[in-house]
Motif scaffolding. Structure first.
Motif, PDB file in Angstrom:
ATOM      1  N   LEU A 191       0.825  -1.201   0.000  1.00 40.20           N
ATOM      2  CA  LEU A 191       0.000   0.000   0.000  1.00 40.20           C
ATOM      3  C   LEU A 191       0.864   1.256   0.000  1.00 40.20           C
ATOM      4  O   LEU A 191       0.617   2.204  -0.758  1.00 40.20           O
ATOM      5  N   VAL A 192       1.889   1.273   0.847  1.00 41.85           N
ATOM      6  CA  VAL A 192       2.781   2.428   0.907  1.00 41.85           C
ATOM      7  C   VAL A 192       3.531   2.599  -0.415  1.00 41.85           C
ATOM      8  O   VAL A 192       3.696   3.719  -0.913  1.00 41.85           O
ATOM      9  N   ASN A 193       3.963   1.500  -1.010  1.00 40.10           N
ATOM     10  CA  ASN A 193       4.706   1.577  -2.268  1.00 40.10           C
ATOM     11  C   ASN A 193       3.848   2.071  -3.424  1.00 40.10           C
ATOM     12  O   ASN A 193       4.347   2.753  -4.328  1.00 40.10           O
ATOM     13  N   ARG A 194       2.566   1.734  -3.405  1.00 46.98           N
ATOM     14  CA  ARG A 194       1.711   2.035  -4.556  1.00 46.98           C
ATOM     15  C   ARG A 194       0.892   3.318  -4.418  1.00 46.98           C
ATOM     16  O   ARG A 194       0.440   3.868  -5.422  1.00 46.98           O
ATOM     17  N   ARG A 195       0.698   3.818  -3.199  1.00 40.25           N
ATOM     18  CA  ARG A 195      -0.260   4.918  -3.021  1.00 40.25           C
ATOM     19  C   ARG A 195       0.188   6.215  -3.684  1.00 40.25           C
ATOM     20  O   ARG A 195      -0.655   7.070  -3.994  1.00 40.25           O
ATOM     21  N   LEU A 196       1.480   6.386  -3.928  1.00 45.41           N
ATOM     22  CA  LEU A 196       1.952   7.618  -4.548  1.00 45.41           C
ATOM     23  C   LEU A 196       1.621   7.691  -6.034  1.00 45.41           C
ATOM     24  O   LEU A 196       1.763   8.751  -6.645  1.00 45.41           O
ATOM     25  N   TYR A 197       1.181   6.573  -6.626  1.00 43.36           N
ATOM     26  CA  TYR A 197       0.903   6.541  -8.054  1.00 43.36           C
ATOM     27  C   TYR A 197      -0.550   6.869  -8.392  1.00 43.36           C
ATOM     28  O   TYR A 197      -0.962   6.755  -9.553  1.00 43.36           O
TER      29      TYR A 197
END
Length: 404
Positions: free
Chosen positions: A131-137
């Motif tokens: 979730l942390v890795n993907r939320r910026l996209y």
């Protein structure tokens, strides 16, 4: 015992192929690998009063109160929760390290079996990382966590903040900031480099976009000085000069802190800021001296360099720092929240054995409630704990930093 390895590998391989809005569907597709019919992600909203479901196609869920539900209890206590009358459901804290993000709802015929707990924790940790890795996209996570429109001033500040909680075996730092959707002047930052934890807490004058613009400069100047290897005094001088150069008619108060985690030596510069409290053995024992420097931006008014106050902490000591929005909050009849009420609240929370992030959450909720949900100034509080390795490691249970 459930082997979650297959599910974790599948998620890690497939998550990078989609945006954050597809994560809930991805997790739902992986649920059968651990004999679950459903896995639902709930994220805490910005006020940390609600758990909001991140839903995929075909799933229907309501928002859940953190204060009054089993899901909320999992979030606040950092423990897995089950209901005797609902044996097919388990609530698992969603943590990245010790940063509380929300909870997982796992629906499974094996949910009542406590041997599932290890697998549930492993699933939650991996979903949190993805979730942390993907939320910026994408913006889906930010949108769902916001229950009100966020002002641009708050957007600037929240975009600059580090995670609200960070911990190692011997250090804990946790903070909270209100009002979530219209902050401007308060900001904080921290970094751990080798054995030194550096912490900065700042309160800029003014409100709205002007205050948040100044806050952006202050925290950026603080990071720049720290990363250039400046000591605490020269860091304060550098920030002071940047504020005076770019915002000559404004200033910021601040606390600049360094803690040596090997020795417990605490060094503090108080630049016109409310004092920090030293807490020991579950009670506040005294306020640290201050101020030791003029507010940042006004240093040219004195020929004296900022002075550093040094304190040797005892194992288990905590430092509570705050901005004046906490103590200056007023009730309907005009009475201030005040330092005595702040100290009493924190003492009771410590004696109740609450994890530090939950203490901060409840403190700010109490301040907001005291002022009838209408804060006139930003209210920020920050906790630093020093727990060297030779102490019993019971605090790791509270943080849920490691789980088997």
């Amino acid at each position: 015992m459930v082997d979650v390895g297959e599910m974790v590998r599948w998620l890690q391989l497939n998550a990078p192929r989609g945006g954050p809005d597809e994560l809930s569907q991805l997790v739902a597709r992986a649920a059968p690998a651990i004999d679950a019919s459903e896995i639902v992600i709930y994220l805490a909203d910005y006020t940390q009063s609600l758990l909001v479901p991140l839903l995929g196609a075909g799933l229907v869920r309501d928002e859940l109160s953190i204060e009054t539900t089993l899901a909320g209890r999992a979030f606040t206590n950092l423990d897995i929760q089950r209901a005797p009358d609902n044996p097919d459901r388990v609530w698992v804290p969603l943590l990245l390290g010790c940063e509380r993000m929300g909870v997982l709802e796992i629906v499974s015929p094996a949910a009542a079996d406590e041997t599932l707990d290890g697998a549930a924790w492993e699933v939650a940790v991996n979903i949190a990382q993805i979730l942390v890795n993907r939320r910026l996209y994408g913006d889906v996570v930010e949108r769902m966590r916001r229950r009100l429109p966020m002002q641009v001033a708050a957007e600037i500040v929240w975009g600059l903040l580090p995670p609200l909680t960070f911990a190692t075996d011997d250090l804990v730092i946790t903070a909270i900031l209100e009002p979530c959707y219209d902050v401007g002047g308060d900001i904080f930052d921290y970094a751990l480099n080798d054995d030194v934890l550096s912490v900065g807490l700042f309160d800029t004058c003014g409100h709205g976009i002007k205050a948040s613009t100044l806050a952006s400069l202050v925290v950026s100047a603080y990071r720049n000085a720290r990363r250039c290897g400046l000591d605490l005094v020269d860091t304060a001088i550098s920030i002071d000069r940047w504020v005076r150069s770019e915002h000559p008619n404004f200033f910021a108060t601040g606390l600049l802190i360094e803690l040596d985690r090997q020795t417990g030596r605490l060094s503090v510069i108080n630049a016109g800021h409310p004092g920090a409290m030293l807490l020991r053995d579950g009670k506040a024992i005294r306020e640290l001296p201050g101020p030791t420097a003029l507010p940042l931006g006004l240093g040219h008014l004195s020929a004296r360099r900022p002075r550093v106050h040094v304190e040797d902490l005892h194992p288990g000591d905590r430092i509570l720092a705050y901005t004046d929005g906490i103590t200056d909050a007023r009730s309907a009849d005009g009475e201030q929240f005040g330092l005595d009420r702040l100290v009493d609240f924190v003492n009771r929370a410590l004696n109740d054995g609450l994890p530090s992030p939950e203490t901060m959450r409840r403190l700010v909720r109490a301040v907001v409630g005291y002022q009838d949900d209408k804060l006139e100034d930003d209210a920020t509080a920050l906790f630093v704990e020093w727990r060297p390795p030779h102490l019993p490691l019971a605090h790791l249970r509270d943080l849920a930093a490691t789980r088997s």
